[in-house]
Design a protein around this motif. Structure first.
Motif, PDB file in Angstrom:
ATOM      1  N   LYS A  64      13.181  -6.568   2.417  1.00  0.00           N
ATOM      2  CA  LYS A  64      12.640  -5.766   1.312  1.00  0.00           C
ATOM      3  C   LYS A  64      11.214  -6.192   0.971  1.00  0.00           C
ATOM      4  N   LYS A  65      10.999  -7.499   0.906  1.00  0.00           N
ATOM      5  CA  LYS A  65       9.670  -7.997   0.526  1.00  0.00           C
ATOM      6  C   LYS A  65       8.604  -7.514   1.502  1.00  0.00           C
ATOM      7  N   VAL A  66       8.904  -7.622   2.799  1.00  0.00           N
ATOM      8  CA  VAL A  66       7.944  -7.194   3.812  1.00  0.00           C
ATOM      9  C   VAL A  66       7.766  -5.681   3.787  1.00  0.00           C
ATOM     10  N   TYR A  67       8.861  -4.962   3.666  1.00  0.00           N
ATOM     11  CA  TYR A  67       8.844  -3.491   3.650  1.00  0.00           C
ATOM     12  C   TYR A  67       8.009  -2.974   2.481  1.00  0.00           C
ATOM     13  N   TRP A  68       8.244  -3.556   1.303  1.00  0.00           N
ATOM     14  CA  TRP A  68       7.532  -3.081   0.113  1.00  0.00           C
ATOM     15  C   TRP A  68       6.074  -3.551   0.099  1.00  0.00           C
ATOM     16  N   HIS A  69       5.820  -4.732   0.647  1.00  0.00           N
ATOM     17  CA  HIS A  69       4.427  -5.182   0.718  1.00  0.00           C
ATOM     18  C   HIS A  69       3.625  -4.300   1.677  1.00  0.00           C
ATOM     19  N   SER A  70       4.251  -3.919   2.783  1.00  0.00           N
ATOM     20  CA  SER A  70       3.598  -2.999   3.719  1.00  0.00           C
ATOM     21  C   SER A  70       3.345  -1.650   3.051  1.00  0.00           C
ATOM     22  N   SER A  71       4.280  -1.214   2.198  1.00  0.00           N
ATOM     23  CA  SER A  71       4.107   0.045   1.470  1.00  0.00           C
ATOM     24  C   SER A  71       2.936  -0.035   0.499  1.00  0.00           C
ATOM     25  N   ALA A  72       2.723  -1.232  -0.075  1.00  0.00           N
ATOM     26  CA  ALA A  72       1.583  -1.420  -0.976  1.00  0.00           C
ATOM     27  C   ALA A  72       0.271  -1.231  -0.220  1.00  0.00           C
ATOM     28  N   HIS A  73       0.221  -1.670   1.029  1.00  0.00           N
ATOM     29  CA  HIS A  73      -0.984  -1.468   1.848  1.00  0.00           C
ATOM     30  C   HIS A  73      -1.214   0.021   2.108  1.00  0.00           C
ATOM     31  N   ILE A  74      -0.141   0.762   2.329  1.00  0.00           N
ATOM     32  CA  ILE A  74      -0.265   2.211   2.535  1.00  0.00           C
ATOM     33  C   ILE A  74      -0.787   2.877   1.265  1.00  0.00           C
ATOM     34  N   LEU A  75      -0.300   2.422   0.103  1.00  0.00           N
ATOM     35  CA  LEU A  75      -0.801   2.937  -1.175  1.00  0.00           C
ATOM     36  C   LEU A  75      -2.297   2.689  -1.302  1.00  0.00           C
ATOM     37  N   ALA A  76      -2.734   1.470  -0.991  1.00  0.00           N
ATOM     38  CA  ALA A  76      -4.155   1.140  -1.105  1.00  0.00           C
ATOM     39  C   ALA A  76      -4.992   1.982  -0.150  1.00  0.00           C
ATOM     40  N   GLN A  77      -4.493   2.201   1.060  1.00  0.00           N
ATOM     41  CA  GLN A  77      -5.221   3.023   2.027  1.00  0.00           C
ATOM     42  C   GLN A  77      -5.341   4.463   1.529  1.00  0.00           C
ATOM     43  N   ALA A  78      -4.261   4.979   0.950  1.00  0.00           N
ATOM     44  CA  ALA A  78      -4.283   6.350   0.431  1.00  0.00           C
ATOM     45  C   ALA A  78      -5.296   6.488  -0.699  1.00  0.00           C
ATOM     46  N   VAL A  79      -5.322   5.516  -1.615  1.00  0.00           N
ATOM     47  CA  VAL A  79      -6.264   5.562  -2.733  1.00  0.00           C
ATOM     48  C   VAL A  79      -7.699   5.482  -2.226  1.00  0.00           C
ATOM     49  N   LYS A  80      -7.951   4.617  -1.253  1.00  0.00           N
ATOM     50  CA  LYS A  80      -9.311   4.479  -0.707  1.00  0.00           C
ATOM     51  C   LYS A  80      -9.760   5.751   0.015  1.00  0.00           C
ATOM     52  N   ARG A  81      -8.826   6.463   0.637  1.00  0.00           N
ATOM     53  CA  ARG A  81      -9.180   7.729   1.281  1.00  0.00           C
ATOM     54  C   ARG A  81      -9.581   8.777   0.241  1.00  0.00           C
ATOM     55  N   LEU A  82      -8.833   8.824  -0.840  1.00  0.00           N
ATOM     56  CA  LEU A  82      -9.082   9.848  -1.858  1.00  0.00           C
ATOM     57  C   LEU A  82     -10.213   9.463  -2.798  1.00  0.00           C
ATOM     58  N   TYR A  83     -10.362   8.152  -3.047  1.00  0.00           N
ATOM     59  CA  TYR A  83     -11.376   7.658  -3.981  1.00  0.00           C
ATOM     60  C   TYR A  83     -12.113   6.489  -3.318  1.00  0.00           C
ATOM     61  N   GLU A 116      -0.762  13.524  -5.776  1.00  0.00           N
ATOM     62  CA  GLU A 116      -1.805  13.621  -4.757  1.00  0.00           C
ATOM     63  C   GLU A 116      -1.842  12.348  -3.905  1.00  0.00           C
ATOM     64  N   ILE A 117      -1.759  11.186  -4.565  1.00  0.00           N
ATOM     65  CA  ILE A 117      -1.802   9.914  -3.844  1.00  0.00           C
ATOM     66  C   ILE A 117      -0.550   9.745  -2.987  1.00  0.00           C
ATOM     67  N   GLN A 118       0.606  10.123  -3.537  1.00  0.00           N
ATOM     68  CA  GLN A 118       1.848  10.014  -2.778  1.00  0.00           C
ATOM     69  C   GLN A 118       1.818  10.902  -1.535  1.00  0.00           C
ATOM     70  N   ALA A 119       1.260  12.103  -1.666  1.00  0.00           N
ATOM     71  CA  ALA A 119       1.150  13.007  -0.515  1.00  0.00           C
ATOM     72  C   ALA A 119       0.281  12.389   0.579  1.00  0.00           C
ATOM     73  N   GLU A 120      -0.799  11.697   0.168  1.00  0.00           N
ATOM     74  CA  GLU A 120      -1.661  11.044   1.141  1.00  0.00           C
ATOM     75  C   GLU A 120      -0.933   9.880   1.810  1.00  0.00           C
ATOM     76  N   MET A 121      -0.100   9.162   1.056  1.00  0.00           N
ATOM     77  CA  MET A 121       0.703   8.084   1.641  1.00  0.00           C
ATOM     78  C   MET A 121       1.646   8.645   2.705  1.00  0.00           C
TER      79      MET A 121
END
Length: 645
Positions: A64-83, A116-121
């Motif tokens: 879970k820790k690895v899975y969710w930490h990897s998901s946090a990286h996807i969130l950051a990538q999505a935010v950086k793409r949009l903003y 919008e951010i979730q769609a980018e993720m």
């Protein structure tokens, strides 16, 4: 060829084989992460020596820790793409998912932007981008972060990684982040994701720093698992003590009084009073001596105890040190005050063990982002106690503290809702503590032996000890999965020396006692919060602020209802009330049930003439006609046994 051991089975692999290839060879599916010789590693990690390996799926804590930490990286990538202008903070996995902190040029983020951010993720997940690890020198890392304008990452490098010469980075597509890892193989390993909320959070949790935007989310391998989780979260929200406690009028907060300073309303105050009386009576039975000590003291006291140098940032201080005036501080704990009771007379080994207890009001300057309802506040009341004992008495006294804790947990019906944590010092951060490494290791070994002999299952946590000694923490989780400490027992091997709290031993030698710092039930406000969440506000009869609601049918029985209320009080059921509202019986019953009142006694002409009452229970419904004596016998038995029904 190299020898690999997996779950006791030996087999051979070629040099350079990855953990993912080993898993495939052994037919292990749905793997998130692996371990090589106990070290958590990416599945892309190559095997270079003979070793032991293990694998973890999503359902494991490691997975879970690895899975969710990897998901946090996807969130950051999505935010950086949009903003693209956004600056990155940190993005860890937490108990119930993940979050990432962002600086949107000092602005907030509207909740409707989450879609919008979730769609980018979801797009990034479909792209199935590999997460590749790169090691950079500290100079290369600083140069890269400067080029990217990531001011918060530069801050981390200068503070957290000041001793490191090499730093790990992970890249997925165009996105690169400073991170120790490990991670899943690629973004496509993430099945389903949802962003759940937006809050504010000070950088590094310090209100002196800039407020960042914190976006929370959660992810699961299957969409059905995610939907089930979100449904559970929604149901849990209905159990949040912040919602239930305010709705049932147990407590309130007022903006112009201050954050973390709740007002217990009559219901909440009554429950806390009952708990305090119960605990103080039980502690007296177990040989504790009650004290009442001041709420504040001069800073001289805290300088002796070490709080002034090790705990000052969490204290409320009165006065100005720069003006060379007398300074005071509200007490964050009672130990240095209760020590004065010990020091009031000369002590010998015959006086020990000496057990002091106090229902203490304490004050701690919690960060605004950390506070939550009644669980984490700035002023609170605690069942505090301190035991001075000899080294020979330490084991028995510590076990007695555990026994008291277990007794209280059983009474509250919390036995199956808690876990134990052995909180140790961090020898890599010695400036946080007092005492030598040799002393710390000796006392921690002693505590470990005591806990093991008590038959307690526990986890271990480095860096969670008090500055003066290790502790056993009783942990619980709120309805959102956030873990907090409910009760703690600590061994202190330092403060007695600082206060010259000696005793004369049998041979006349001057010795310093061990001091056990303990709570028996913990913080009363926090206990109230846990009770409200666990039972949705439905307190048992012995704790209910209103035990009985009397419902008269018609004006002609009002006098009889008042007489019944008085009769109940004479029998010992003192928390009852007559509902005199001009409403239908069904409305009054529904109102009493909504208020979580255990019993309703209905009194009409029929009951008045028969000398009986109609009894209803909030969950069991109609219990039929009873005499007052029969109902009182039933209720008093329930109160005496402290039943949870």
């Amino acid at each position: 060829m190299m020898r690999v051991i997996f779950k006791g089975m030996d087999f051979e692999v070629n040099e350079g084989t990855t953990l993912a290839q080993v898993a495939e060879k052994k037919g292990i599916k749905d793997v998130c992460v692996g371990k090589i010789n106990g070290v958590l590693s990416d599945l892309r990690t190559q095997i270079v020596n003979s070793c032991e390996v293990d694998f973890f799926a999503f359902d494991s804590p490691e997975g879970k820790k690895v899975y969710w930490h990897s998901s946090a990286h996807i969130l950051a990538q999505a935010v950086k793409r949009l903003y693209p202008y956004v600056k990155l903070g940190v993005g860890p996995a937490v108990d119930s998912g993940f979050y990432y902190d962002f600086d949107f040029n000092g602005k907030g983020l509207e909740k409707d932007k989450l879609e919008e951010i979730q769609a980018e993720m979801e797009k990034i997940i479909k792209e199935d981008l590999p997460l590749n690890k790169r090691v950079k020198t500290k100079e290369e890392a600083i140069e890269l972060m400067k080029k990217c304008g990531e001011i918060y990452k530069l801050d981390l490098i200068s503070e957290r990684f000041k001793e490191e010469n090499k730093l790990d980075f992970y890249t997925q597509g165009e996105y690169t982040d400073l991170c120790a890892g490990p991670h899943v193989l690629s973004t496509g390993c993430i099945g389903a994701v949802a962003l759940t909320k937006v809050t504010g959070a000070y950088w590094k949790g310090d209100q002196k720093n800039k407020m960042l935007v914190r976006i929370y989310g959660v992810s699961f391998p299957k969409k059905s698992d995610l939907e089930a989780h979100l449904l559970t979260v929604k149901e849990n929200y209905e159990r949040d003590h912040n919602k239930i406690g305010r709705k049932l009028e147990y407590f309130t907060t007022v903006d112009y009084i201050g954050q973390g300073l709740p007002i217990l309303l009559p219901k909440g105050a009554r429950v806390v009073q009952i708990l305090q009386r119960f605990v103080e009576d039980e502690e007296e039975k177990r040989g504790y001596l009650l004290t009442k000590t001041p709420f504040l003291a001069k800073n001289d006291l805290y300088k002796i105890s070490g709080h002034w140098s090790h705990y000052r940032e969490s204290m409320f201080i009165l006065g100005n040190e720069n003006k060379d005036e007398e300074m005071f501080a509200l007490r964050p704990m009672t130990c240095p005050f209760q020590f004065q009771a010990y020091l009031n007379s000369k002590r010998s080994y015959r006086d020990l063990p000496m057990r002091f207890n106090e229902t203490s009001t304490l004050f701690r300057n919690e960060q605004s982002g950390e506070m939550h309802g009644l669980i984490r506040v700035r002023q609170f009341t605690i069942s505090e106690g301190h035991i001075a004992c000899t080294s020979e008495q330490l084991q028995d006294e510590f076990k007695a503290c555990i026994d008291l804790v277990k007794f209280c947990l059983k009474i509250l019906d919390f036995e199956n809702d808690i876990s134990y944590r052995f909180s140790k010092w961090d020898k890599n951060n010695k400036e946080k503590y007092i005492g030598s490494e040799e002393e710390w290791e000796k006392v921690q070994d002693e505590m470990r032996k005591i806990i093991d002999s008590a038959g307690i299952d526990y986890t271990q946590a480095d860096g969670e000890a008090a500055f003066y000694g290790p502790k056993l923490d009783v942990q619980f989780k709120n309805v959102y999965g956030k873990e907090d400490t409910l009760i703690t027992i600590q061994i202190d091997f330092q403060l007695a020396k600082r206060f010259d709290m000696f005793y004369d031993d049998k041979d006349g030698a001057k010795k310093f006692p061990y001091v056990i710092h303990r709570t028996s039930i913990g913080c009363y406000e926090r206990v109230l919060a846990v009770l409200l969440e666990k039972y949705c506000g439905a307190m048992p009869l012995w704790l209910a602020p209103e035990q009985v609601r009397i419902l008269p049918l018609g004006k002609e029985v009002i006098a009889g209802a008042s007489a019944l209320e008085k009769s109940l009080k004479d029998f010992g059921i003192i928390r009852s009330q007559v509902d005199l509202r001009n409403e239908k019986l069904e409305y009054k019953i529904r109102s009493a049930i909504e208020q979580k009142i255990p019993y309703m006694l209905i009194l009409g002409k029929r009951e008045l003439e028969s000398g009986k009452i109609s009894v209803r229970h909030r969950t069991q419904g109609d219990l039929g006609l009873m005499t007052v004596e029969e109902f009182v016998s039933l209720a008093l038995d329930e109160i005496k046994c402290k039943k949870w029904v």
